[in-house]
Write a protein that holds these residues in place. Structure first.
Motif, PDB file in Angstrom:
ATOM      1  N   ASP A  60      -5.627  -2.300 -12.043  1.00 28.70           N
ATOM      2  CA  ASP A  60      -4.897  -3.318 -12.800  1.00 28.70           C
ATOM      3  C   ASP A  60      -3.384  -3.186 -12.620  1.00 28.70           C
ATOM      4  O   ASP A  60      -2.670  -4.181 -12.491  1.00 28.70           O
ATOM      5  CB  ASP A  60      -5.231  -3.211 -14.298  1.00 28.70           C
ATOM      6  N   ALA A  61      -2.909  -1.950 -12.607  1.00 23.72           N
ATOM      7  CA  ALA A  61      -1.471  -1.707 -12.545  1.00 23.72           C
ATOM      8  C   ALA A  61      -0.855  -2.167 -11.227  1.00 23.72           C
ATOM      9  O   ALA A  61       0.362  -2.358 -11.140  1.00 23.72           O
ATOM     10  CB  ALA A  61      -1.176  -0.225 -12.757  1.00 23.72           C
ATOM     11  N   ASP A  62      -1.684  -2.365 -10.197  1.00 24.66           N
ATOM     12  CA  ASP A  62      -1.171  -2.718  -8.867  1.00 24.66           C
ATOM     13  C   ASP A  62      -1.179  -4.222  -8.586  1.00 24.66           C
ATOM     14  O   ASP A  62      -0.698  -4.657  -7.538  1.00 24.66           O
ATOM     15  CB  ASP A  62      -2.007  -2.029  -7.776  1.00 24.66           C
ATOM     16  N   VAL A  63      -1.745  -5.013  -9.499  1.00 21.88           N
ATOM     17  CA  VAL A  63      -1.975  -6.426  -9.203  1.00 21.88           C
ATOM     18  C   VAL A  63      -0.669  -7.163  -8.915  1.00 21.88           C
ATOM     19  O   VAL A  63      -0.542  -7.885  -7.920  1.00 21.88           O
ATOM     20  CB  VAL A  63      -2.747  -7.108 -10.352  1.00 21.88           C
ATOM     21  N   ALA A  64       0.345  -6.997  -9.768  1.00 22.50           N
ATOM     22  CA  ALA A  64       1.604  -7.731  -9.590  1.00 22.50           C
ATOM     23  C   ALA A  64       2.281  -7.363  -8.271  1.00 22.50           C
ATOM     24  O   ALA A  64       2.727  -8.241  -7.517  1.00 22.50           O
ATOM     25  CB  ALA A  64       2.541  -7.461 -10.767  1.00 22.50           C
ATOM     26  N   ALA A  65       2.345  -6.063  -7.978  1.00 24.58           N
ATOM     27  CA  ALA A  65       2.974  -5.620  -6.726  1.00 24.58           C
ATOM     28  C   ALA A  65       2.192  -6.123  -5.520  1.00 24.58           C
ATOM     29  O   ALA A  65       2.780  -6.495  -4.491  1.00 24.58           O
ATOM     30  CB  ALA A  65       3.065  -4.102  -6.703  1.00 24.58           C
ATOM     31  N   PHE A  66       0.870  -6.155  -5.638  1.00 26.07           N
ATOM     32  CA  PHE A  66       0.052  -6.616  -4.522  1.00 26.07           C
ATOM     33  C   PHE A  66       0.292  -8.097  -4.240  1.00 26.07           C
ATOM     34  O   PHE A  66       0.370  -8.509  -3.074  1.00 26.07           O
ATOM     35  CB  PHE A  66      -1.434  -6.367  -4.809  1.00 26.07           C
ATOM     36  N   ARG A  67       0.406  -8.889  -5.305  1.00 28.01           N
ATOM     37  CA  ARG A  67       0.700 -10.322  -5.112  1.00 28.01           C
ATOM     38  C   ARG A  67       1.980 -10.492  -4.286  1.00 28.01           C
ATOM     39  O   ARG A  67       2.043 -11.315  -3.361  1.00 28.01           O
ATOM     40  CB  ARG A  67       0.881 -11.012  -6.461  1.00 28.01           C
ATOM     41  N   GLY A  68       3.024  -9.731  -4.628  1.00 30.37           N
ATOM     42  CA  GLY A  68       4.288  -9.824  -3.916  1.00 30.37           C
ATOM     43  C   GLY A  68       4.160  -9.401  -2.468  1.00 30.37           C
ATOM     44  O   GLY A  68       4.679 -10.070  -1.555  1.00 30.37           O
ATOM     45  N   TRP A  69       3.437  -8.300  -2.247  1.00 30.38           N
ATOM     46  CA  TRP A  69       3.227  -7.813  -0.873  1.00 30.38           C
ATOM     47  C   TRP A  69       2.486  -8.844  -0.032  1.00 30.38           C
ATOM     48  O   TRP A  69       2.855  -9.135   1.106  1.00 30.38           O
ATOM     49  CB  TRP A  69       2.447  -6.502  -0.915  1.00 30.38           C
ATOM     50  N   LEU A  70       1.431  -9.434  -0.609  1.00 30.51           N
ATOM     51  CA  LEU A  70       0.618 -10.402   0.120  1.00 30.51           C
ATOM     52  C   LEU A  70       1.441 -11.634   0.491  1.00 30.51           C
ATOM     53  O   LEU A  70       1.335 -12.158   1.613  1.00 30.51           O
ATOM     54  CB  LEU A  70      -0.599 -10.802  -0.723  1.00 30.51           C
ATOM     55  N   ALA A  71       2.268 -12.095  -0.431  1.00 33.75           N
ATOM     56  CA  ALA A  71       3.126 -13.252  -0.144  1.00 33.75           C
ATOM     57  C   ALA A  71       4.075 -12.947   1.005  1.00 33.75           C
ATOM     58  O   ALA A  71       4.316 -13.795   1.877  1.00 33.75           O
ATOM     59  CB  ALA A  71       3.908 -13.644  -1.396  1.00 33.75           C
ATOM     60  N   ASP A  72       4.601 -11.710   1.031  1.00 34.78           N
ATOM     61  CA  ASP A  72       5.537 -11.327   2.098  1.00 34.78           C
ATOM     62  C   ASP A  72       4.857 -11.315   3.471  1.00 34.78           C
ATOM     63  O   ASP A  72       5.391 -11.854   4.444  1.00 34.78           O
ATOM     64  CB  ASP A  72       6.129  -9.939   1.817  1.00 34.78           C
ATOM     65  N   VAL A  73       3.687 -10.659   3.567  1.00 32.38           N
ATOM     66  CA  VAL A  73       3.069 -10.461   4.887  1.00 32.38           C
ATOM     67  C   VAL A  73       2.393 -11.720   5.420  1.00 32.38           C
ATOM     68  O   VAL A  73       2.096 -11.802   6.606  1.00 32.38           O
ATOM     69  CB  VAL A  73       2.047  -9.289   4.885  1.00 32.38           C
ATOM     70  N   THR A  74       2.147 -12.699   4.545  1.00 31.57           N
ATOM     71  CA  THR A  74       1.493 -13.930   5.013  1.00 31.57           C
ATOM     72  C   THR A  74       2.404 -15.148   4.876  1.00 31.57           C
ATOM     73  O   THR A  74       1.931 -16.281   4.994  1.00 31.57           O
ATOM     74  CB  THR A  74       0.190 -14.193   4.224  1.00 31.57           C
ATOM     75  N   ALA A  75       3.692 -14.899   4.616  1.00 31.69           N
ATOM     76  CA  ALA A  75       4.672 -15.995   4.446  1.00 31.69           C
ATOM     77  C   ALA A  75       4.208 -16.992   3.374  1.00 31.69           C
ATOM     78  O   ALA A  75       4.396 -18.202   3.495  1.00 31.69           O
ATOM     79  CB  ALA A  75       4.916 -16.700   5.776  1.00 31.69           C
ATOM     80  N   GLY A  76       3.547 -16.444   2.348  1.00 31.43           N
ATOM     81  CA  GLY A  76       3.129 -17.279   1.222  1.00 31.43           C
ATOM     82  C   GLY A  76       1.930 -18.163   1.493  1.00 31.43           C
ATOM     83  O   GLY A  76       1.598 -19.039   0.681  1.00 31.43           O
ATOM     84  N   THR A  77       1.239 -17.937   2.616  1.00 32.00           N
ATOM     85  CA  THR A  77       0.116 -18.825   2.967  1.00 32.00           C
ATOM     86  C   THR A  77      -1.231 -18.344   2.414  1.00 32.00           C
ATOM     87  O   THR A  77      -2.200 -19.109   2.400  1.00 32.00           O
ATOM     88  CB  THR A  77      -0.009 -18.947   4.500  1.00 32.00           C
ATOM     89  N   ALA A  78      -1.340 -17.101   1.994  1.00 35.57           N
ATOM     90  CA  ALA A  78      -2.625 -16.565   1.526  1.00 35.57           C
ATOM     91  C   ALA A  78      -2.908 -16.996   0.092  1.00 35.57           C
ATOM     92  O   ALA A  78      -1.996 -17.160  -0.723  1.00 35.57           O
ATOM     93  CB  ALA A  78      -2.624 -15.046   1.622  1.00 35.57           C
ATOM     94  N   GLU A  79      -4.172 -17.180  -0.194  1.00 36.82           N
ATOM     95  CA  GLU A  79      -4.608 -17.427  -1.572  1.00 36.82           C
ATOM     96  C   GLU A  79      -5.099 -16.112  -2.165  1.00 36.82           C
ATOM     97  O   GLU A  79      -5.729 -15.304  -1.475  1.00 36.82           O
ATOM     98  CB  GLU A  79      -5.728 -18.468  -1.604  1.00 36.82           C
ATOM     99  N   PHE A  80      -4.813 -15.925  -3.439  1.00 35.47           N
ATOM    100  CA  PHE A  80      -5.199 -14.684  -4.120  1.00 35.47           C
ATOM    101  C   PHE A  80      -5.870 -15.035  -5.436  1.00 35.47           C
ATOM    102  O   PHE A  80      -5.320 -15.792  -6.238  1.00 35.47           O
ATOM    103  CB  PHE A  80      -3.957 -13.818  -4.370  1.00 35.47           C
ATOM    104  N   GLU A  81      -7.077 -14.506  -5.642  1.00 35.38           N
ATOM    105  CA  GLU A  81      -7.824 -14.824  -6.866  1.00 35.38           C
ATOM    106  C   GLU A  81      -8.396 -13.542  -7.470  1.00 35.38           C
ATOM    107  O   GLU A  81      -9.054 -12.761  -6.776  1.00 35.38           O
ATOM    108  CB  GLU A  81      -8.960 -15.792  -6.533  1.00 35.38           C
ATOM    109  N   LEU A  82      -8.121 -13.338  -8.750  1.00 35.17           N
ATOM    110  CA  LEU A  82      -8.650 -12.169  -9.452  1.00 35.17           C
ATOM    111  C   LEU A  82     -10.055 -12.438  -9.963  1.00 35.17           C
ATOM    112  O   LEU A  82     -10.350 -13.533 -10.443  1.00 35.17           O
ATOM    113  CB  LEU A  82      -7.754 -11.806 -10.646  1.00 35.17           C
ATOM    114  N   GLY A  83     -10.919 -11.440  -9.848  1.00 35.89           N
ATOM    115  CA  GLY A  83     -12.272 -11.543 -10.358  1.00 35.89           C
ATOM    116  C   GLY A  83     -12.501 -10.580 -11.522  1.00 35.89           C
ATOM    117  O   GLY A  83     -11.578 -10.234 -12.255  1.00 35.89           O
ATOM    118  N   GLY A  84     -13.723 -10.135 -11.658  1.00 40.04           N
ATOM    119  CA  GLY A  84     -14.090  -9.254 -12.768  1.00 40.04           C
ATOM    120  C   GLY A  84     -13.746  -7.802 -12.495  1.00 40.04           C
ATOM    121  O   GLY A  84     -13.018  -7.464 -11.550  1.00 40.04           O
ATOM    122  N   GLU A  85     -14.282  -6.920 -13.343  1.00 42.85           N
ATOM    123  CA  GLU A  85     -13.995  -5.501 -13.240  1.00 42.85           C
ATOM    124  C   GLU A  85     -15.225  -4.757 -12.733  1.00 42.85           C
ATOM    125  O   GLU A  85     -16.361  -5.167 -12.963  1.00 42.85           O
ATOM    126  CB  GLU A  85     -13.564  -4.933 -14.587  1.00 42.85           C
TER     127      GLU A  85
END
Length: 208
Positions: free
Chosen positions: A178-203
């Motif tokens: 859980d603690a990594d979700v925000a940082a991961f969103r930022g990383w993913l946007a950087d490496v894919t130039a904002g083109t990737a979709e990101f969706e959170l699921g269950g635990e």
């Protein structure tokens, strides 16, 4: 939910002998109470001539289900010390059956408590334990051109890639604390130039 729990690494049996009595501790992971009960029944069937087949199990990451049986030993001398050993070691989703073949020497209540609890402790040491940590399931959808790099970067960073599906785009299922979700969103946007979709699921829980 618990952030993590420990369970037995694999199914197995460890034997000890105390004053000519044989104590065989069978351990197994169990995802449900029914699985635990089925394992107990299986061990009893394998040792019909044993003096006792005592058991204890703990189900749930929060140890919500706890059961123990002395199977004819004096009350509180077998199942309870077995259960106490499991909970003291923070074990979850686990079942233990200690099969005793009586060797002719009475151990007394204190001796039985030490023998049954000790048999479980020794079996845990012999078979080993693993830690499962709680994480969020997440789905990354990315175009084919960027998918290879994203997968490599994920694995290099030690992220748990659980599944990859190929279609019009590439869908990658991962596990994230859980603690990594925000940082991961930022990383993913950087490496894919904002083109990737990101969706959170269950635990879920996975290897630590």
């Amino acid at each position: 939910m618990q952030d993590e729990y420990r369970t037995v690494a694999r199914e197995g049996v460890h034997e000890t002998e105390i004053n000519r009595s044989r104590f065989l501790c069978a351990l197994a992971p169990a995802a449900t109470e029914r699985e635990a009960q089925d394992f107990v029944a299986r061990v009893r069937k394998e040792h019909p001539a044993a003096s006792h087949n005592c058991f204890a199990y703990v189900i749930g990451a929060d140890a919500a289900v706890q059961k123990a049986s002395d199977d004819g030993e004096p009350g509180g001398t077998a199942g309870v010390p077995m259960l106490q050993m499991l909970t003291r070691r923070d074990m979850r989703y686990v079942v233990a059956v200690v099969t005793r073949y009586y060797g002719g020497v009475k151990l007394g209540a204190g001796g039985l408590i030490r023998a049954y609890g000790g048999a479980v402790g020794e079996a845990l040491d012999a078979l080993g334990t693993v830690t499962r940590r709680r994480f969020r399931l997440a789905t990354v959808t990315v175009d084919h051109q960027r998918a290879g790099r994203v997968q490599n970067d994920l694995r290099t960073a030690g992220r748990a890639v659980r599944d990859v599906r190929y279609g019009d785009a590439v869908t990658i299922e991962i596990g994230l604390p859980d603690a990594d979700v925000a940082a991961f969103r930022g990383w993913l946007a950087d490496v894919t130039a904002g083109t990737a979709e990101f969706e959170l699921g269950g635990e879920a829980y996975g290897d630590a």
